[in-house]
Write a protein that holds these residues in place. Structure first.
Motif, PDB file in Angstrom:
ATOM      1  N   ARG B  66      19.138 -17.678   8.050  1.00 20.34           N
ATOM      2  CA  ARG B  66      19.068 -18.503   9.256  1.00 20.34           C
ATOM      3  C   ARG B  66      17.865 -19.454   9.216  1.00 20.34           C
ATOM      4  NH1 ARG B  66      20.218 -16.231  15.193  1.00 20.34           N
ATOM      5  NH2 ARG B  66      22.316 -16.486  14.360  1.00 20.34           N
ATOM      6  N   THR B  67      16.734 -18.933   8.806  1.00 22.26           N
ATOM      7  CA  THR B  67      15.526 -19.773   8.704  1.00 22.26           C
ATOM      8  C   THR B  67      15.754 -20.905   7.717  1.00 22.26           C
ATOM      9  OG1 THR B  67      14.246 -17.763   9.070  1.00 22.26           O
ATOM     10  CG2 THR B  67      13.033 -19.691   8.322  1.00 22.26           C
ATOM     11  N   TRP B  68      16.403 -20.553   6.625  1.00 23.43           N
ATOM     12  CA  TRP B  68      16.671 -21.536   5.579  1.00 23.43           C
ATOM     13  C   TRP B  68      17.597 -22.632   6.106  1.00 23.43           C
ATOM     14  CZ3 TRP B  68      21.291 -21.834   2.184  1.00 23.43           C
ATOM     15  CH2 TRP B  68      21.104 -22.699   1.104  1.00 23.43           C
ATOM     16  N   LEU B  69      18.662 -22.250   6.770  1.00 21.77           N
ATOM     17  CA  LEU B  69      19.607 -23.229   7.336  1.00 21.77           C
ATOM     18  C   LEU B  69      18.929 -24.083   8.409  1.00 21.77           C
ATOM     19  CD1 LEU B  69      22.795 -20.973   7.615  1.00 21.77           C
ATOM     20  CD2 LEU B  69      22.527 -22.966   6.123  1.00 21.77           C
ATOM     21  N   THR B  70      18.090 -23.436   9.226  1.00 18.40           N
ATOM     22  CA  THR B  70      17.404 -24.168  10.295  1.00 18.40           C
ATOM     23  C   THR B  70      16.477 -25.232   9.703  1.00 18.40           C
ATOM     24  OG1 THR B  70      17.447 -22.152  11.626  1.00 18.40           O
ATOM     25  CG2 THR B  70      16.042 -23.920  12.412  1.00 18.40           C
ATOM     26  N   ALA B  71      15.834 -24.900   8.599  1.00 18.56           N
ATOM     27  CA  ALA B  71      14.937 -25.865   7.952  1.00 18.56           C
ATOM     28  C   ALA B  71      15.721 -27.103   7.501  1.00 18.56           C
ATOM     29  CB  ALA B  71      14.221 -25.218   6.776  1.00 18.56           C
ATOM     30  N   ILE B  72      16.914 -26.875   6.979  1.00 20.29           N
ATOM     31  CA  ILE B  72      17.756 -28.003   6.544  1.00 20.29           C
ATOM     32  C   ILE B  72      18.163 -28.847   7.751  1.00 20.29           C
ATOM     33  CG2 ILE B  72      19.962 -28.646   5.473  1.00 20.29           C
ATOM     34  CD1 ILE B  72      19.711 -26.064   3.784  1.00 20.29           C
ATOM     35  N   LEU B  73      18.561 -28.172   8.827  1.00 26.46           N
ATOM     36  CA  LEU B  73      18.959 -28.881  10.049  1.00 26.46           C
ATOM     37  C   LEU B  73      17.784 -29.654  10.657  1.00 26.46           C
ATOM     38  CD1 LEU B  73      20.916 -29.502  12.384  1.00 26.46           C
ATOM     39  CD2 LEU B  73      20.279 -27.308  13.396  1.00 26.46           C
ATOM     40  N   ARG B  74      16.629 -29.016  10.643  1.00 25.80           N
ATOM     41  CA  ARG B  74      15.432 -29.634  11.198  1.00 25.80           C
ATOM     42  C   ARG B  74      15.145 -30.976  10.527  1.00 25.80           C
ATOM     43  NH1 ARG B  74      10.024 -29.498  12.707  1.00 25.80           N
ATOM     44  NH2 ARG B  74       9.043 -29.877  10.725  1.00 25.80           N
ATOM     45  N   TYR B  75      15.303 -30.975   9.209  1.00 24.03           N
ATOM     46  CA  TYR B  75      15.075 -32.203   8.459  1.00 24.03           C
ATOM     47  C   TYR B  75      16.051 -33.293   8.907  1.00 24.03           C
ATOM     48  CZ  TYR B  75      13.852 -35.264   4.678  1.00 24.03           C
ATOM     49  OH  TYR B  75      13.418 -36.351   3.977  1.00 24.03           O
ATOM     50  N   LYS B  76      17.267 -32.880   9.171  1.00 23.37           N
ATOM     51  CA  LYS B  76      18.287 -33.842   9.617  1.00 23.37           C
ATOM     52  C   LYS B  76      17.970 -34.383  11.020  1.00 23.37           C
ATOM     53  CE  LYS B  76      21.997 -32.202   6.675  1.00 23.37           C
ATOM     54  NZ  LYS B  76      21.975 -33.431   5.850  1.00 23.37           N
ATOM     55  N   VAL B  77      17.469 -33.514  11.869  1.00 19.12           N
ATOM     56  CA  VAL B  77      17.097 -33.949  13.224  1.00 19.12           C
ATOM     57  C   VAL B  77      15.967 -34.976  13.144  1.00 19.12           C
ATOM     58  CG1 VAL B  77      16.029 -33.196  15.396  1.00 19.12           C
ATOM     59  CG2 VAL B  77      17.855 -31.830  14.372  1.00 19.12           C
ATOM     60  N   ILE B  78      14.972 -34.690  12.321  1.00 17.94           N
ATOM     61  CA  ILE B  78      13.839 -35.614  12.183  1.00 17.94           C
ATOM     62  C   ILE B  78      14.306 -36.953  11.618  1.00 17.94           C
ATOM     63  CG2 ILE B  78      11.710 -36.015  10.881  1.00 17.94           C
ATOM     64  CD1 ILE B  78      11.068 -33.048  11.337  1.00 17.94           C
ATOM     65  N   ASP B  79      15.282 -36.871  10.722  1.00 17.39           N
ATOM     66  CA  ASP B  79      15.845 -38.091  10.161  1.00 17.39           C
ATOM     67  C   ASP B  79      16.467 -38.969  11.259  1.00 17.39           C
ATOM     68  OD1 ASP B  79      15.891 -39.216   7.611  1.00 17.39           O
ATOM     69  OD2 ASP B  79      18.091 -39.085   7.601  1.00 17.39           O
ATOM     70  N   VAL B  80      17.144 -38.328  12.196  1.00 17.63           N
ATOM     71  CA  VAL B  80      17.719 -39.075  13.330  1.00 17.63           C
ATOM     72  C   VAL B  80      16.596 -39.703  14.158  1.00 17.63           C
ATOM     73  CG1 VAL B  80      19.028 -38.868  15.487  1.00 17.63           C
ATOM     74  CG2 VAL B  80      19.775 -37.616  13.459  1.00 17.63           C
ATOM     75  N   TYR B  81      15.552 -38.913  14.417  1.00 16.68           N
ATOM     76  CA  TYR B  81      14.399 -39.446  15.154  1.00 16.68           C
ATOM     77  C   TYR B  81      13.862 -40.695  14.467  1.00 16.68           C
ATOM     78  CZ  TYR B  81      13.718 -35.058  17.801  1.00 16.68           C
ATOM     79  OH  TYR B  81      13.831 -33.987  18.630  1.00 16.68           O
ATOM     80  N   ARG B  82      13.696 -40.590  13.154  1.00 23.50           N
ATOM     81  CA  ARG B  82      13.103 -41.706  12.404  1.00 23.50           C
ATOM     82  C   ARG B  82      13.952 -42.954  12.502  1.00 23.50           C
ATOM     83  NH1 ARG B  82      11.451 -38.812   6.900  1.00 23.50           N
ATOM     84  NH2 ARG B  82       9.643 -37.692   7.677  1.00 23.50           N
ATOM     85  N   LYS B  83      15.270 -42.762  12.388  1.00 24.59           N
ATOM     86  CA  LYS B  83      16.162 -43.925  12.470  1.00 24.59           C
ATOM     87  C   LYS B  83      16.073 -44.554  13.851  1.00 24.59           C
ATOM     88  CE  LYS B  83      19.354 -42.807   8.822  1.00 24.59           C
ATOM     89  NZ  LYS B  83      20.101 -41.585   8.582  1.00 24.59           N
ATOM     90  N   LYS B  84      16.074 -43.709  14.886  1.00 21.67           N
ATOM     91  CA  LYS B  84      15.956 -44.242  16.247  1.00 21.67           C
ATOM     92  C   LYS B  84      14.597 -44.895  16.433  1.00 21.67           C
ATOM     93  CE  LYS B  84      19.177 -41.326  18.714  1.00 21.67           C
ATOM     94  NZ  LYS B  84      19.393 -40.461  19.866  1.00 21.67           N
ATOM     95  N   ASN B  85      13.619 -44.298  15.810  1.00 23.22           N
ATOM     96  CA  ASN B  85      12.258 -44.809  15.879  1.00 23.22           C
ATOM     97  C   ASN B  85      12.175 -46.234  15.347  1.00 23.22           C
ATOM     98  OD1 ASN B  85       9.550 -45.283  15.675  1.00 23.22           O
ATOM     99  ND2 ASN B  85       9.114 -43.621  14.252  1.00 23.22           N
ATOM    100  N   SER B  86      12.772 -46.489  14.188  1.00 22.76           N
ATOM    101  CA  SER B  86      12.665 -47.836  13.623  1.00 22.76           C
ATOM    102  C   SER B  86      13.446 -48.829  14.475  1.00 22.76           C
ATOM    103  CB  SER B  86      13.115 -47.861  12.167  1.00 22.76           C
ATOM    104  OG  SER B  86      14.405 -47.355  12.043  1.00 22.76           O
ATOM    105  N   ALA B  87      14.566 -48.395  15.047  1.00 19.32           N
ATOM    106  CA  ALA B  87      15.317 -49.267  15.952  1.00 19.32           C
ATOM    107  C   ALA B  87      14.460 -49.599  17.172  1.00 19.32           C
ATOM    108  CB  ALA B  87      16.609 -48.589  16.395  1.00 19.32           C
ATOM    109  N   TRP B  88      13.734 -48.588  17.614  1.00 19.27           N
ATOM    110  CA  TRP B  88      12.893 -48.772  18.788  1.00 19.27           C
ATOM    111  C   TRP B  88      11.753 -49.752  18.505  1.00 19.27           C
ATOM    112  CZ3 TRP B  88       7.708 -47.247  19.682  1.00 19.27           C
ATOM    113  CH2 TRP B  88       7.288 -47.371  21.021  1.00 19.27           C
ATOM    114  N   LEU B  89      11.152 -49.619  17.316  1.00 23.68           N
ATOM    115  CA  LEU B  89      10.055 -50.517  16.963  1.00 23.68           C
ATOM    116  C   LEU B  89      10.523 -51.960  16.902  1.00 23.68           C
ATOM    117  CD1 LEU B  89       8.070 -48.492  14.285  1.00 23.68           C
ATOM    118  CD2 LEU B  89       7.348 -49.098  16.580  1.00 23.68           C
ATOM    119  N   VAL B  90      11.729 -52.161  16.391  1.00 25.07           N
ATOM    120  CA  VAL B  90      12.281 -53.507  16.321  1.00 25.07           C
ATOM    121  C   VAL B  90      12.452 -54.077  17.728  1.00 25.07           C
ATOM    122  CG1 VAL B  90      14.318 -54.868  15.720  1.00 25.07           C
ATOM    123  CG2 VAL B  90      13.419 -53.196  14.096  1.00 25.07           C
TER     124      VAL B  90
END
Lengths: 94, 194
Positions: B66-90
């Motif tokens: 579970r911890t291992w799977l959560t770590a993979i998911l966490r990375y994906k969530v942060i990736d979404v944040y980053r994409k939204k982040n760059s859209a926001w900066l623009v």
């Protein structure tokens, strides 16, 4: 002397900077200069003193809210789950 | 390969045949607490499982499945944040969507936005409940980047440096964002507080 008065006046007027320091102080420590600036500002500004109190209450409420929403359990639809597992099984076969 | 998976029920090796039943709801809950979008979260959970399948060899059994799977998911969530982040900066560069709360020349509160007394209180249970439900509504209006910062700060209890690193914002930008978010939230609460 006149110049110093100008600096203090600027600090007294600058609510943007004061509220910025209020927020920063809730997370980390301020530099000596920042602490003096905030002290001078809050002495004379009742609006920012009010902001400080309200900001603290909102900060506590925020923390509480996020903790609670992290604890709230959501479940996926059984049909969705079946599809998910099927996709996994498919990859396993290959 | 098949044999390995049969063995896995008794060892610490991953067991993809039972992943959905065992972890899907947990992962979905994790994602949904951080991204307020059911469809997106469902997709992320599916992607997490598929990405994990590709990395089965990397699972060392040092942490739980579970911890291992959560770590993979966490990375994906942060990736979404980053994409939204760059859209926001623009969009920020194009035009700041937020109202200006302070006078541009001297930083004084603008008359319309200066805080007024209200009876918010975190010790009274009834008022606390009301404040929470108002805050929830106000939070939804905030830019995604601000929500990301709040959730990393309060749910994951991450340190400032770590949040800045993950979201690729500078510490000074971080303070400016937190400040703006709080001024914005406070104004929203005042508006909705009866």
């Amino acid at each position: 002397m006149i110049e110093r008065m100008g600096v203090i006046k600027k600090i007294q007027y600058d609510c943007r900077h004061a509220t910025y320091l209020i927020e920063k102080r809730q997370q980390t420590s301020l530099t000596l200069k920042e602490r003096i600036q905030l002290f001078i500002h809050l002495l004379g500004c009742s609006v920012c003193r009010l902001f400080l109190r309200q900001s603290r209450v909102i900060g506590h409420a925020l923390q509480h809210l996020f903790k609670r929403s992290a604890e709230r359990v959501h479940t996926l639809d059984e049909g969705v789950k079946r599809e998910m597992q099927e996709k996994i099984n498919e990859r396993l076969k290959n | 390969m098949k044999k390995l998976f049969k063995l896995s029920t008794t060892t610490t090796a991953p067991d993809p045949a039972h992943w959905v039943a065992t972890h899907a709801d947990y992962l979905y809950t994790y994602a949904l607490a951080r991204l307020d979008d059911e469809d997106l979260c469902r997709d992320l959970v599916q992607e997490t499982f598929l990405a994990a399948l590709e990395k089965l060899g990397e699972f060392r059994g040092e942490s739980s499945e579970r911890t291992w799977l959560t770590a993979i998911l966490r990375y994906k969530v942060i990736d979404v944040y980053r994409k939204k982040n760059s859209a926001w900066l623009v969009s920020l560069e194009a035009r700041d969507p937020e109202p200006e709360y302070f006078e541009p020349d001297n930083g004084h509160w603008k008359e319309a936005w200066a805080p007024r007394p209200m009876s918010i209180d975190h010790t009274d249970p009834t008022l606390r409940k009301e404040l929470a439900s108002i805050l929830e509504k106000c939070l939804q209006r905030l830019p995604a980047l601000w929500q990301a910062i709040f959730s990393m700060k309060h749910m994951d209890e991450m340190k400032t440096e770590a949040i800045c690193e993950e979201l690729k914002v500078t510490p000074s930008n971080y303070w400016v964002i937190l400040h703006r978010a709080k001024v914005n939230l406070r104004a929203c609460v005042e508006k909705m507080w009866s």
